[in-house]
Design a protein around this motif. Sequence first.
Motif, PDB file in Angstrom:
ATOM      1  N   GLY A   1     -36.902 -22.929  36.916  1.00 51.77           N
ATOM      2  CA  GLY A   1     -36.842 -21.670  36.184  1.00 51.77           C
ATOM      3  C   GLY A   1     -36.480 -20.495  37.078  1.00 51.77           C
ATOM      4  O   GLY A   1     -36.239 -19.402  36.590  1.00 51.77           O
ATOM      5  N   GLY A   2     -36.451 -20.729  38.387  1.00 53.73           N
ATOM      6  CA  GLY A   2     -36.058 -19.661  39.308  1.00 53.73           C
ATOM      7  C   GLY A   2     -37.069 -18.531  39.364  1.00 53.73           C
ATOM      8  O   GLY A   2     -36.728 -17.402  39.698  1.00 53.73           O
ATOM      9  N   PHE A   3     -38.319 -18.813  39.027  1.00 57.08           N
ATOM     10  CA  PHE A   3     -39.316 -17.746  39.001  1.00 57.08           C
ATOM     11  C   PHE A   3     -39.630 -17.237  40.408  1.00 57.08           C
ATOM     12  O   PHE A   3     -39.877 -16.066  40.610  1.00 57.08           O
ATOM     13  CB  PHE A   3     -40.610 -18.251  38.349  1.00 57.08           C
ATOM     14  CG  PHE A   3     -40.432 -18.678  36.924  1.00 57.08           C
ATOM     15  CD1 PHE A   3     -40.248 -17.727  35.936  1.00 57.08           C
ATOM     16  CD2 PHE A   3     -40.431 -20.013  36.573  1.00 57.08           C
ATOM     17  CE1 PHE A   3     -40.078 -18.099  34.613  1.00 57.08           C
ATOM     18  CE2 PHE A   3     -40.250 -20.397  35.251  1.00 57.08           C
ATOM     19  CZ  PHE A   3     -40.070 -19.443  34.277  1.00 57.08           C
ATOM     20  N   VAL A   4     -39.668 -18.171  41.359  1.00 54.46           N
ATOM     21  CA  VAL A   4     -40.159 -17.795  42.702  1.00 54.46           C
ATOM     22  C   VAL A   4     -39.215 -18.275  43.805  1.00 54.46           C
ATOM     23  O   VAL A   4     -39.646 -18.607  44.904  1.00 54.46           O
ATOM     24  CB  VAL A   4     -41.571 -18.365  42.955  1.00 54.46           C
ATOM     25  CG1 VAL A   4     -42.581 -17.662  42.082  1.00 54.46           C
ATOM     26  CG2 VAL A   4     -41.605 -19.866  42.717  1.00 54.46           C
ATOM     27  N   THR A   5     -37.909 -18.284  43.503  1.00 55.02           N
ATOM     28  CA  THR A   5     -36.953 -18.810  44.477  1.00 55.02           C
ATOM     29  C   THR A   5     -37.105 -18.158  45.846  1.00 55.02           C
ATOM     30  O   THR A   5     -37.080 -18.835  46.878  1.00 55.02           O
ATOM     31  CB  THR A   5     -35.517 -18.597  43.954  1.00 55.02           C
ATOM     32  OG1 THR A   5     -35.436 -19.189  42.664  1.00 55.02           O
ATOM     33  CG2 THR A   5     -34.509 -19.247  44.880  1.00 55.02           C
ATOM     34  N   SER A   6     -37.298 -16.859  45.865  1.00 53.05           N
ATOM     35  CA  SER A   6     -37.356 -16.221  47.185  1.00 53.05           C
ATOM     36  C   SER A   6     -38.656 -16.534  47.910  1.00 53.05           C
ATOM     37  O   SER A   6     -38.708 -16.448  49.131  1.00 53.05           O
ATOM     38  CB  SER A   6     -37.110 -14.717  47.098  1.00 53.05           C
ATOM     39  OG  SER A   6     -37.798 -14.151  46.035  1.00 53.05           O
ATOM     40  N   VAL A   7     -39.693 -16.904  47.177  1.00 56.89           N
ATOM     41  CA  VAL A   7     -40.907 -17.374  47.855  1.00 56.89           C
ATOM     42  C   VAL A   7     -40.596 -18.673  48.587  1.00 56.89           C
ATOM     43  O   VAL A   7     -40.947 -18.848  49.757  1.00 56.89           O
ATOM     44  CB  VAL A   7     -42.055 -17.597  46.847  1.00 56.89           C
ATOM     45  CG1 VAL A   7     -43.249 -18.236  47.528  1.00 56.89           C
ATOM     46  CG2 VAL A   7     -42.444 -16.287  46.198  1.00 56.89           C
TER      47      VAL A   7
ATOM     48  N   ALA B   1     -38.320 -17.881  51.533  1.00 53.80           N
ATOM     49  CA  ALA B   1     -39.006 -17.176  52.623  1.00 53.80           C
ATOM     50  C   ALA B   1     -39.983 -18.102  53.335  1.00 53.80           C
ATOM     51  O   ALA B   1     -40.248 -17.945  54.524  1.00 53.80           O
ATOM     52  CB  ALA B   1     -39.758 -15.966  52.067  1.00 53.80           C
ATOM     53  N   SER B   2     -40.514 -19.093  52.609  1.00 55.25           N
ATOM     54  CA  SER B   2     -41.559 -19.932  53.182  1.00 55.25           C
ATOM     55  C   SER B   2     -40.996 -21.110  53.971  1.00 55.25           C
ATOM     56  O   SER B   2     -41.584 -21.517  54.967  1.00 55.25           O
ATOM     57  CB  SER B   2     -42.462 -20.481  52.069  1.00 55.25           C
ATOM     58  OG  SER B   2     -42.998 -19.443  51.303  1.00 55.25           O
ATOM     59  N   TYR B   3     -39.898 -21.664  53.510  1.00 55.52           N
ATOM     60  CA  TYR B   3     -39.430 -22.929  54.096  1.00 55.52           C
ATOM     61  C   TYR B   3     -37.979 -22.846  54.517  1.00 55.52           C
ATOM     62  O   TYR B   3     -37.161 -22.233  53.843  1.00 55.52           O
ATOM     63  CB  TYR B   3     -39.578 -24.066  53.082  1.00 55.52           C
ATOM     64  CG  TYR B   3     -40.950 -24.161  52.482  1.00 55.52           C
ATOM     65  CD1 TYR B   3     -42.066 -24.383  53.292  1.00 55.52           C
ATOM     66  CD2 TYR B   3     -41.142 -24.039  51.107  1.00 55.52           C
ATOM     67  CE1 TYR B   3     -43.326 -24.478  52.736  1.00 55.52           C
ATOM     68  CE2 TYR B   3     -42.400 -24.132  50.547  1.00 55.52           C
ATOM     69  CZ  TYR B   3     -43.500 -24.346  51.368  1.00 55.52           C
ATOM     70  OH  TYR B   3     -44.738 -24.441  50.823  1.00 55.52           O
TER      71      TYR B   3
END
Lengths: 587, 491
Positions: B115-121, B124-126
Amino acid sequence: MRIVHVEIVNFRGIKKLSWYPAPGTNCLVGPGDSGKTTVLDAIELAFAARNSVTFDDTDFYAVDPKSNPIAITVTIGDLPPEFLKEDRYGPYLRGWDNAAKKLEDEPDEARGLEHVLSIGLTVDHTLEAEWALFNERVEEKQQSGRTLAFQDRQDIAPSRLGPYADRHLGWGRQSVLNRITKGPAASRGLMAEAGRVARQEFSKDSQTLFADTIQEAKLAAQRLGVPVGDRLHAMLDVQAMGLSGGGISLHDGDLPLRRLGVGSSRLFIAALQDYARAKASVALIDEIEHGLEPHRISRLLRELKKDNADGKTKAQVFMTTHSPVVLQELGVGELNVVRRHPKTGAVSIVPANTPYPGLDVQSQPRVNPQAYLAPAILVCEGKTEVGLLRGLDDYWVSKGGLPFSTAGVVPVSGGGVNNAPVIAGYFHALGYRVGLLLDNDCEPNDAKILNELTSAGVNVFRWAPGHATEDHLFRDLPTEAVAGLIRAAATIQDGDESFLDRLSSKYSKKRFKSVAEVQEAADDTELRIAMGELTKSKGKPGERGWFKDITHAEWIGRKHVGPHLDSLKGKFPEMISEIRAWVDREQ
Amino acid sequence: MSNEPIIDAVLSSRLGSVVAPAGCGKTDCIADVVKAAGGPAKCLVLTHTLAGVDTLRQRLKEKHVSLHRTDLETIAGWSLRFAAAFPRRSGLKTREPRGGDWPAVYAAAAQLVLGGFVTSVLKASYQRLLVDEYQDCTVEQHALILALSQHLPTCIFGDPLQAIFGFRDEQLADWKTVTTDFPEIGALREPWRWKRVKNDKLGCWLIAIREQLEQINRVDLAAAPRCVSRVIPQSSTKQDLLKANISAGRSVKLRGEETLIVIGDKASELIRGSLAAKLKCSAIEPVACQTLGSFLDTIEACTGRDRLTTVLDLAAGAMSGLAKAAFERRVTRMAGGWKPRKALTEAERAALDVLASNEFAHVLRLLECLRRQPGVIAFRRELLSALQNTLRLFIAGEHSTLADAAWHVQNKLRHAGRRLAQRSVGSTLLVKGLQFDHAIIVAPEKLSRNDLYVALTRASRTITIVSATPILNAKVESSQSSRKRARSNNG
């Protein structure tokens, strides 16, 4: 970082506030005690370090910590990328819909929601403050609580420029100089080194300086057999002296910079903060005009609003002001009107650029800056009425009455029968108490507007039918007052002949030879009517009516209307006493 | 041990898969990739079992790779963590999933990612994603990994020959599909596990048999090195097979701390139980043990005599030397009013209490007493411990149902991991991923191709196979069952 939402519950005078500030400059205006500074304080506290603040009962709404626990929630966007990491604050993110000005509890970047974090500060009656990331998942105990790490909070904490900001000119706690000195750790190292230097320097002269005392002490010790060596000397006790950062400050030559004028030191500190502001891109400024001349105000504002290289607005600035000069420098979009409901304590912040039909709101801060700064506004049809009321105010004050300013009322000019009602409506919509004073010789083009305003709660004051202010002045005032007005009109007209010429164009019964002759005829009703007509006429200079500026109208009010109020009859004095009653009325 | 070409391939590929035969240093390779990937962003390393997580963590430590450089998790754990952090977006229904809930957890995590809700998380994390034991991925897990691979460079490690299916209705992702989504970028070929114990010959043979297994489903023991021996049963009667099994068990001599695994029929816990009793081994039990589950259901439903019989049946299936029949007879008679001359044993008293009262405390006491009796050896000690712990929790009132208590006991076990006895009996499903010094394979004819490969690759020193023929033909399974497998976190 920028702040997208501020929510305050039970903090000082604010029972409840929910506000979506804009990026860029947010100038808070409104009458005193409306909560402007409280809003700035709340924002600062949300980022404060645990041990740097203490709360007491007066911080709670209605000074009642038991029933009114404090909750401040500040939601921030434009997050540093590392904040998004799953092992930092990723799981606590929320979604901000900027277009709809709506906060969703969970992020959704595919739909264009911005990632935001809410920082919550709560204080209950134990006066113990708790900072924690806030969202509904935490609130529902689905997620364990987490706080923003100390260092992260330090990094993004807004810088505050209070009215007196001397602490920033030394190396004390929270000083901006510490931020410039590459963080608190580097600062501490520097302080330790400074302590060593001080000891060394001190020891050079201390031998001679304290020689006598040391000698006495030595003898005393020997008398009682205390073994003291020859090396007895005076030395700085670093611990006792407390060579803390606060003891070291910036100097220009031998003069500490904190001896600079208020304005200069504030400007200097603003510059320092600007330099230190890397991640922290939010500034809080109390009474930005404080200590500054108008040209320096505009310089500072321009500096704050300057764009970054990336084209984005440089910083989000929250400021309060009581200065019309500041308002004139700002765009209406940067102004926000703070209103506090005196009974419920509910505070609202309304953007001054809220559109109002028929009004170019852009112009208002430049045209009527003082209106934004008062709790109540009396919008007058023109400058004559503004002047008249000011003059009356002066008169009443001289008789021991309450000044308009104390009652919080400012008369402003509405610029004509069509414009004045619209301005009244605009300020009323922003939350001000508004009165409207209109002549009654001509109706606004919008026939419905006065009724709409009345039912919305604007008090509309009108003279007797067919009468403008000038008509009332010439028809109703006693003879000697009218004679005075005639004399003044002739003076304003720039030459008696010219005055007499104009008069004869309206008054055909007789051609006067001198102004004194006109004054003598001041009882003549037709002359009075003609004078009224001429006085209110619009047109080119030379043909325009007299007293159409504030100064003259003020003089009339003070000198001729005020003293005769008791003896006047009819609609004119009635309306004036209604206005006076409105001014005196409790909000 | 150098895997440099593979490491380079992994780091330079956007998407890829690495085939990793048993014992060829897969864990090492993953640790090396993490080390070479550098920082500052983490590698997300996912595997199936908590044991697998432990192994990887250990290896990273040995290689002095800071654990801050990885997010090391089971697929299940990671999915639950992310799906639970954003429940509205993921649609996650429960924060404490049980067996049948897990596919929905993977689906929820996939929905969150897709759903692309948290792509930047994620970004940024991995910096990249590595998945271990990919052959064990279910269709739902594969869908999740595929979704993640849209945002993160991804490499999967696995061995189609080690895919082992169990009894539940979850579907394994088809390896052909997997390698279409993640093209093969390399294969590990050095049998490090055997080289380490200077048994290169066995290692090389085990690499060599892969092709034959894959092509014609068989292994020819004639080509095997000498450390692979065969015990030939006299006939295929039950007695002769048992004799052969016992002689195989005697033929293996353990030196020092060496370990032995006896690999038996994966279909039956009871058969393995009796094998354990005969060969003096402990049985490795599945964490979500069937025997335990049905036993709990039964004793909850019955009382008195029936309950006692059920408890004694279970005890007899888990401990040797009980003399169950005599015990049960005595107790029944005493309940009928007979007064024995000998004083009552503690166990007998407990059994009488079970007959007289519905309290589960008596069941627990009976089991404890039986286990303490002299001459009694528990060969299904994992089962007994799980049962006793479940009863204890339930009696203490910490959980409202026996099933609830059992779930918590099992969950704890999953995290604690198991300590294996020196001599163990297990199925291929239970021992995959585990390493031993010696292995005995009984009834190889019941093993499928993958079972056979997993069984043969468990031991590093000797393998003893009970088989009438030198050619081992893998059992061919119906295509229906071959797509099913055990639950992934069945560790």
